[in-house]
Write a protein that holds these residues in place. Structure first.
Motif, PDB file in Angstrom:
ATOM      1  N   LYS A  97       0.829  -1.205   0.000  1.00 26.85           N
ATOM      2  CA  LYS A  97       0.000   0.000   0.000  1.00 26.85           C
ATOM      3  C   LYS A  97       0.866   1.259   0.000  1.00 26.85           C
ATOM      4  N   PHE A  98       1.874   1.315   0.877  1.00 30.97           N
ATOM      5  CA  PHE A  98       2.686   2.519   0.954  1.00 30.97           C
ATOM      6  C   PHE A  98       3.613   2.659  -0.251  1.00 30.97           C
ATOM      7  N   GLN A  99       4.052   1.539  -0.837  1.00 29.63           N
ATOM      8  CA  GLN A  99       4.829   1.622  -2.079  1.00 29.63           C
ATOM      9  C   GLN A  99       3.962   2.175  -3.210  1.00 29.63           C
ATOM     10  N   MET A 100       2.728   1.732  -3.277  1.00 33.90           N
ATOM     11  CA  MET A 100       1.810   2.210  -4.305  1.00 33.90           C
ATOM     12  C   MET A 100       1.521   3.701  -4.116  1.00 33.90           C
ATOM     13  N   LEU A 101       1.267   4.094  -2.878  1.00 31.97           N
ATOM     14  CA  LEU A 101       1.006   5.509  -2.615  1.00 31.97           C
ATOM     15  C   LEU A 101       2.225   6.362  -2.941  1.00 31.97           C
ATOM     16  N   ALA A 102       3.409   5.869  -2.602  1.00 24.83           N
ATOM     17  CA  ALA A 102       4.640   6.616  -2.910  1.00 24.83           C
ATOM     18  C   ALA A 102       4.823   6.767  -4.414  1.00 24.83           C
ATOM     19  N   SER A 103       4.479   5.729  -5.152  1.00 21.44           N
ATOM     20  CA  SER A 103       4.645   5.805  -6.611  1.00 21.44           C
ATOM     21  C   SER A 103       3.696   6.819  -7.239  1.00 21.44           C
ATOM     22  N   GLN A 104       2.607   7.120  -6.560  1.00 19.26           N
ATOM     23  CA  GLN A 104       1.628   8.067  -7.091  1.00 19.26           C
ATOM     24  C   GLN A 104       1.795   9.480  -6.533  1.00 19.26           C
ATOM     25  N   ALA A 105       2.624   9.606  -5.506  1.00 24.04           N
ATOM     26  CA  ALA A 105       2.793  10.917  -4.873  1.00 24.04           C
ATOM     27  C   ALA A 105       3.543  11.864  -5.799  1.00 24.04           C
ATOM     28  N   GLU A 106       3.066  13.096  -5.852  1.00 22.05           N
ATOM     29  CA  GLU A 106       3.708  14.110  -6.673  1.00 22.05           C
ATOM     30  C   GLU A 106       4.658  14.978  -5.859  1.00 22.05           C
ATOM     31  N   ASP A 107       4.346  15.176  -4.598  1.00 21.84           N
ATOM     32  CA  ASP A 107       5.198  15.979  -3.724  1.00 21.84           C
ATOM     33  C   ASP A 107       6.395  15.128  -3.286  1.00 21.84           C
ATOM     34  N   PRO A 108       7.612  15.600  -3.552  1.00 24.15           N
ATOM     35  CA  PRO A 108       8.806  14.801  -3.223  1.00 24.15           C
ATOM     36  C   PRO A 108       8.924  14.457  -1.734  1.00 24.15           C
ATOM     37  N   GLU A 109       8.527  15.370  -0.858  1.00 24.18           N
ATOM     38  CA  GLU A 109       8.612  15.105   0.576  1.00 24.18           C
ATOM     39  C   GLU A 109       7.594  14.048   0.998  1.00 24.18           C
ATOM     40  N   VAL A 110       6.400  14.114   0.447  1.00 21.29           N
ATOM     41  CA  VAL A 110       5.385  13.104   0.739  1.00 21.29           C
ATOM     42  C   VAL A 110       5.848  11.751   0.221  1.00 21.29           C
ATOM     43  N   LYS A 111       6.384  11.742  -1.003  1.00 16.76           N
ATOM     44  CA  LYS A 111       6.895  10.503  -1.589  1.00 16.76           C
ATOM     45  C   LYS A 111       7.968   9.889  -0.699  1.00 16.76           C
ATOM     46  N   LYS A 112       8.892  10.729  -0.221  1.00 16.23           N
ATOM     47  CA  LYS A 112       9.974  10.268   0.647  1.00 16.23           C
ATOM     48  C   LYS A 112       9.419   9.664   1.941  1.00 16.23           C
TER      49      LYS A 112
END
Length: 61
Positions: free
Chosen positions: A25-40
């Protein structure tokens, strides 16, 4: 290692399944995140859950 009861094995399997779901779930959300800090942050959370999985598997041998 002491003998594991069926109830304990069911609990371990449930925890493993939940941790695997959290990682995905968190890998999927990270792959869709546009904000670099949120992705990190999402990648960090996925990594922590992967660590939990690795620890549990390590304890099980």
């Amino acid at each position: 290692m002491p003998q594991i009861t069926e109830k304990e094995l069911d609990a371990i399997n449930q925890v493993l399944g939940e941790e695997e779901l959290h990682v995905k779930k968190f890998q999927m959300l990270a792959s869709q995140a546009e904000d670099p800090e949120v992705k990190k942050q999402l990648e960090h959370i996925a990594s922590k859950h992967q660590g939990h999985l690795n620890s549990i598997y390590g304890l099980l041998g």
